[in-house]
Design an enzyme around this catalytic site. Sequence first.
Site, PDB file in Angstrom:
ATOM      1  N   CYS A 140     -55.160  13.872  12.942  1.00 11.30           N
ATOM      2  CA  CYS A 140     -55.190  12.678  12.352  1.00 11.30           C
ATOM      3  C   CYS A 140     -56.015  11.811  12.955  1.00 11.30           C
ATOM      4  O   CYS A 140     -56.368  11.796  14.122  1.00 11.30           O
ATOM      5  CB  CYS A 140     -53.762  11.982  12.697  1.00 11.30           C
ATOM      6  SG  CYS A 140     -52.343  13.049  11.367  1.00 11.30           S
ATOM      7  N   CYS A 184     -55.000  12.968   7.377  1.00 11.83           N
ATOM      8  CA  CYS A 184     -54.140  12.143   7.657  1.00 11.83           C
ATOM      9  C   CYS A 184     -54.466  10.931   8.735  1.00 11.83           C
ATOM     10  O   CYS A 184     -55.398  10.990   9.562  1.00 11.83           O
ATOM     11  CB  CYS A 184     -52.840  12.999   8.566  1.00 11.83           C
ATOM     12  SG  CYS A 184     -53.323  13.560   9.788  1.00 11.83           S
TER      13      CYS A 184
END
Lengths: 303, 286
Positions: A124, A206
Amino acid sequence: MASHRLSSVSEEEPCCDISRKTKICLCVFFGLLIAVVIAVPVGILMWPRPHKEWKGEGTTAHFYEILLGRCYTYTQIVRPELGHKDCQKIGKAFTGAFLSKDPCSSTEQDYKPLMELTDQAVPCDKTLLWSKSSQLAHDYTRVRQAMFTLEDTLLGYMADGLRWCGDSGSSDMNYKSCPNWREDCSNNSFSVFWNTVSKRFAEDACGVVHVVLNGSISNTFDERSTFGRVEVFNLRPEKVHRLQAWVMHDIGSARSDSCSSSSINVLKRILKERSIAFSCENNYGPIRLLQCVKNPDHPSCRF
Amino acid sequence: MTARGLTPSLLLLLLLVVVAGAGGARWRGEGTTRHLESIMRGRCAEYIARLNPDQRDKNCTALWEAFRMVLLRKDPCSVFPSDYDLFINLSRHSIPRDKSLFWENNHLLVTSYTESGRRLMPLCNVLYGRFGDFLSWCRQENGSGLDYQSCPSSEDCENNAVDSFWRRASMQYSRDSSGVIHVMLNGSEPAGAYPIKGFFADFEIPYFQKDKITRIEIWVMHDIGRPKAESCGEGSVKILEDRLRKMGFQYSCINDHPPVKLLQCVDHSTHPDCALNSKFCTRRWA
């Protein structure tokens, strides 16, 4: 057809009103006809057909060796945590997606086996998208190795800069030419590949996603680009809470605030509709420094 | 490593390391890179197809075979630079004038800066250098296959396959360099920016072609935010400058050559040493 008589026939005796000479000619004729009827379809099936001619550049020379070498380099040296990947299988799945197929009828399905073998999680906040800024984005991830452009993932790394296509009439790659997106067809094996992998790359992202955009062109956000068509629409709002744009202007350019431009407003609107926050920074420092490497004498690049 | 003063727990740790990690490894160096052949062939193919198409007539299969012959026929501690003569003869090609870059102790910075040879062409961007860059290889000591567990380092033996390769490659690179020669040194390296014994000192400088070289430009780079161990005119850099002068070369030395420093600053953009004299503001918009 002449009827047969069992009695011996002298050479001079005519049979069924046809002379012997004519009979021989007829036999030869029919014999040839049969031969042609058999040989032509066989010839068509077996003879290597010349590849169709397209308007785009052909398959890269030594495509398969380069592909395989890159797969091993990536999985053994660049990201050894992927050392378990089977490059032989991956290579075969890649070529299997386009060999012996019409290069203008490529689909996402063709690339499914390849996609399954090359799944890779990007951490992420480390996804870096780019549009009209390829060199700069990749120079950046070469230095900031924790961030990933698509071309820093296994599949992107393997395919970056290469061209490929096959032909439905042959099991070979077409090294002479490949379909051009605009002049031949848009569903070509090359474009479909990049749309498919870009879609997945965006879906997998993400946290905070970054994008390097080019502020020195009029359509800084280009709705027809892969970023504009595919990536923006496949970011998942439940995983991606913000898209941070770094808009870079050419060194020495009078323009310096494309974050306020109308094309960026379009991007902001699209993201708002998708419930993803947006922030924009002009001439992000570290990337500005990269631009300066190529323009060290410019006043704005002096220490 | 001596056993002097080793406590029982340290001994146990050592044993565990030997059993688990090294597992009976013969040598101190990294083992042969897995899939060496595919990687090398792929790099060769990519080099001639994309990076330097002027070399498209090179035969990657012949190159691999020439390399493989050295690898499999010689004992891991009996490989000499001349063993690679055939390989070098098949892979050598001209280096563009003014584009050579020699270096010590800054491999990653060199790689970043030279961007696949478009600005400068260091050894790792020449075909024979590309072949071996970041890879490791050696034959088994008692066997004909490759040793994937470990390979001799320079501490194990001098005439190992990898070091001899780079010696031979360095010699060739030097011989084929012309025009302005660039040298990038690491002025933050505590042991000295110019290693008096090393590839550059022993296998590159001696092979410089005086009649082809116009001048030599030395860049002494310092890590951002780290102490400056040596700069131009100091310590080992002075030794290098003296040597080049004695050899009759025209040279110059620059501390922290700006284009390279700019690159170093990408990772340290907020450090005061990286502040640009810029009148352009970056405006934040959210």
